[in-house]
Design a protein around this motif. Structure first.
Motif, PDB file in Angstrom:
ATOM      1  N   GLY A  67     -23.504 -96.370 -74.041  1.00 15.30           N
ATOM      2  CA  GLY A  67     -24.841 -96.758 -74.483  1.00 15.30           C
ATOM      3  C   GLY A  67     -25.677 -97.320 -73.358  1.00 15.30           C
ATOM      4  N   ILE A  68     -25.062 -98.095 -72.483  1.00 13.39           N
ATOM      5  CA  ILE A  68     -25.781 -98.708 -71.363  1.00 13.39           C
ATOM      6  C   ILE A  68     -26.208 -97.660 -70.336  1.00 13.39           C
ATOM      7  N   GLY A 117     -18.987 -90.090 -76.330  1.00 12.82           N
ATOM      8  CA  GLY A 117     -19.516 -90.103 -77.691  1.00 12.82           C
ATOM      9  C   GLY A 117     -20.861 -90.802 -77.768  1.00 12.82           C
ATOM     10  N   ALA A 118     -21.006 -91.905 -77.040  1.00 11.81           N
ATOM     11  CA  ALA A 118     -22.287 -92.625 -77.011  1.00 11.81           C
ATOM     12  C   ALA A 118     -23.373 -91.787 -76.344  1.00 11.81           C
ATOM     13  N   TRP A 119     -23.027 -91.105 -75.253  1.00  9.88           N
ATOM     14  CA  TRP A 119     -24.010 -90.241 -74.577  1.00  9.88           C
ATOM     15  C   TRP A 119     -24.549 -89.192 -75.551  1.00  9.88           C
ATOM     16  N   LEU A 120     -23.646 -88.572 -76.296  1.00 11.08           N
ATOM     17  CA  LEU A 120     -24.082 -87.546 -77.258  1.00 11.08           C
ATOM     18  C   LEU A 120     -24.947 -88.150 -78.363  1.00 11.08           C
ATOM     19  N   THR A 121     -24.539 -89.311 -78.875  1.00 12.49           N
ATOM     20  CA  THR A 121     -25.260 -89.941 -79.977  1.00 12.49           C
ATOM     21  C   THR A 121     -26.674 -90.335 -79.588  1.00 12.49           C
ATOM     22  N   ILE A 122     -26.853 -90.783 -78.350  1.00 15.59           N
ATOM     23  CA  ILE A 122     -28.172 -91.233 -77.892  1.00 15.59           C
ATOM     24  C   ILE A 122     -29.039 -90.071 -77.446  1.00 15.59           C
ATOM     25  N   ILE A 123     -28.476 -89.172 -76.670  1.00 13.08           N
ATOM     26  CA  ILE A 123     -29.285 -88.163 -75.986  1.00 13.08           C
ATOM     27  C   ILE A 123     -29.585 -86.952 -76.870  1.00 13.08           C
ATOM     28  N   ALA A 124     -28.596 -86.479 -77.636  1.00  6.09           N
ATOM     29  CA  ALA A 124     -28.788 -85.252 -78.422  1.00  6.09           C
ATOM     30  C   ALA A 124     -29.926 -85.361 -79.443  1.00  6.09           C
ATOM     31  N   PRO A 125     -30.036 -86.460 -80.235  1.00  2.36           N
ATOM     32  CA  PRO A 125     -31.151 -86.522 -81.195  1.00  2.36           C
ATOM     33  C   PRO A 125     -32.519 -86.463 -80.524  1.00  2.36           C
ATOM     34  N   ALA A 143     -29.677 -83.596 -90.699  1.00  2.00           N
ATOM     35  CA  ALA A 143     -28.748 -82.544 -90.275  1.00  2.00           C
ATOM     36  C   ALA A 143     -27.900 -83.000 -89.094  1.00  2.00           C
ATOM     37  N   ILE A 144     -28.555 -83.602 -88.109  1.00  2.05           N
ATOM     38  CA  ILE A 144     -27.842 -84.039 -86.903  1.00  2.05           C
ATOM     39  C   ILE A 144     -26.689 -84.973 -87.264  1.00  2.05           C
ATOM     40  N   PHE A 145     -26.993 -86.002 -88.058  1.00  4.63           N
ATOM     41  CA  PHE A 145     -25.987 -87.034 -88.295  1.00  4.63           C
ATOM     42  C   PHE A 145     -25.004 -86.684 -89.401  1.00  4.63           C
ATOM     43  N   SER A 146     -25.233 -85.577 -90.102  1.00  2.00           N
ATOM     44  CA  SER A 146     -24.208 -85.112 -91.039  1.00  2.00           C
ATOM     45  C   SER A 146     -22.985 -84.608 -90.284  1.00  2.00           C
ATOM     46  N   MET A 347     -30.924 -99.440 -79.362  1.00  2.47           N
ATOM     47  CA  MET A 347     -30.274 -99.602 -80.659  1.00  2.47           C
ATOM     48  C   MET A 347     -28.769 -99.333 -80.543  1.00  2.47           C
ATOM     49  N   THR A 348     -28.440 -98.279 -79.825  1.00  2.00           N
ATOM     50  CA  THR A 348     -27.031 -97.918 -79.668  1.00  2.00           C
ATOM     51  C   THR A 348     -26.285 -98.962 -78.848  1.00  2.00           C
ATOM     52  N   ILE A 349     -26.956 -99.521 -77.818  1.00  2.00           N
ATOM     53  CA  ILE A 349     -26.328-100.580 -77.020  1.00  2.00           C
ATOM     54  C   ILE A 349     -26.094-101.819 -77.871  1.00  2.00           C
TER      55      ILE A 349
END
Length: 408
Positions: A67-68, A117-125, A143-146, A347-349
């Protein structure tokens, strides 16, 4: 005109599919697939209950590190390249755990699973929001978070069945699943400059700062509510399957079944919250989500019957991914598309910092007390505070809208 509309919807659906692939790998497999592996590793004498618990906490620490570093990394190497790198890392670390190697190696692998996992969660959306029309934000976000839930279902199905062969097979099966979704979405992740004929993508380069933001109060409250939500489902995402198998004396198949129910809920959750968000308002739905989630976390304190375990699995699963989707969409509402990636990173951090600290705390509390029910109490209380903060955010948003309407 019809052909143009068909192409637009086709692009939206393909973007949604690739967003699903990103969260399946990043959270569904990268993080949550480890939960059903915990009791299996203990029963197969790979590591003790305490050591496997700390492996889960190492994933949370990696999530904090990811996240950082996510925003700066994506700015330097590009969002698309960072997304691809993250998918490759998670695939490799699962293949790398097929054998009970030294404990530090497993810590290293779980740490990198959390980082990627954090990189994907932050950057992909944020990347997908830039490639889709803003009027579809709730639908695309859902859709993304499903993908979180789909990843949980995949792991809940794969792990118990492959455990009949060996624990090594379960690790290899999850690595193969990550590889499949990586290859499926690989061609979608194109650098934004290439999509714009070599020109920089239109976005505001000036960094978002809280000090100069008119929405400072709402951003801070959203940060706090999301951070407490991170604690709210720790008992389920670290110890739920272990609780069912060890404390309730059920089988691995039973544990896998309830984990699949958690995943089914996590698939439905973002779509349902996205639909309701469009109908009655994102902030109001966020309040309801926290209320329902707190009830679901407290539920095992009152009953461990089949219906109670199923409801707790479904609702906590659905509102784990549903709240992520809602908070991402509310963040978009508050700060706009240009700053979404940066503030969503905050938010993710916030989420990851609280979860990394309390992840070790939850494991420590459990190893000292061996009391699963105490964990449910701690987590449920955190969600009650999140509910109060969400109610305040809703009040602030309504006040802001009335001020904007008056100025008009």
């Amino acid at each position: 005109m019809n052909e143009e509309n068909n192409n637009k919807y086709s692009n939206i659906y393909w973007a949604g599919v690739c967003g699903i692939c990103a969260t399946i790998i990043g959270l569904g497999i990268g993080r949550f697939a480890f939960v059903p592996l915990i009791p299996a590793m203990v029963s197969h004498d790979w590591y003790s209950e305490a050591l496997t618990g700390y492996l889960g906490s190492s994933t949370l620490l990696g999530y904090l590190i990811g996240g950082i570093t996510a925003h700066r990394l994506s700015e330097k190497f590009g969002s698309a390249n960072t997304i691809k790198l993250s998918m490759v890392i998670i695939t490799i670390v699962y293949f790398g755990c097929f054998n009970p190697f030294t404990y530090p190696w497993f810590v290293f692998c779980r740490l990198w699973a959390g980082i990627a996992g954090a990189w994907l969660t932050i950057i992909a959306p944020g990347y997908i929001f830039y490639r889709t029309a803003p009027e579809y934000k709730a639908r695309v976000s859902g859709a993304i978070f499903s993908g979180i839930g789909l990843g949980v279902v995949v792991s809940g199905y794969i792990v118990p069945h492959l455990l009949d062969i060996s624990l090594s097979s379960a690790w290899i099966g999850l690595g193969s699943a990550a590889l499949f979704f990586t290859l499926l979405s690989w061609r979608f992740w194109v650098p934004l400059k290439q999509l714009n004929n070599g020109s920089a993508h239109q976005q505001v380069k000036e960094a978002y700062t809280l000090a100069n933001s008119p929405h400072k109060k709402m951003v801070v409250m959203l940060l706090a509510a999301y951070a407490l939500d991170a604690v709210g489902f720790l008992a389920h995402t670290i110890y739920w399957v272990n609780f069912i198998v060890q404390d309730l004396n059920m089988s691995f198949m039973d544990g896998g079944f309830y984990w699949v129910m958690f995943g089914v809920g996590a698939i439905i959750g973002p779509y349902l919250t996205g639909y309701l968000g469009d109908k009655v308002g994102l902030e109001r739905v966020l309040i309801g989500a926290f209320v329902c989630k707190s009830i679901a976390v407290f539920l095992p304190l009152y009953s461990t019957n089949t219906w109670a375990l199923m409801l707790s699995s479904l609702f906590v699963g659905g509102l784990t991914s549903g709240v992520v989707s809602l908070v991402s969409a509310v963040t978009l509402d508050v700060v706009g598309r240009a700053h979404h990636k940066q503030v969503w990173g905050w938010m993710t951090i916030s989420f990851a910092t609280t979860q990394a600290i309390m992840g070790y705390g939850i494991v420590f509390i459990f190893t000292q007390t061996m009391d699963f029910y105490l964990l449910f109490k701690v987590c449920g209380c955190c969600l009650i505070v999140s509910t109060l903060l969400a109610w305040k955010i809703n009040s602030e948003m309504r006040l802001q809208h009335s001020v904007d309407n008056t100025n008009e």
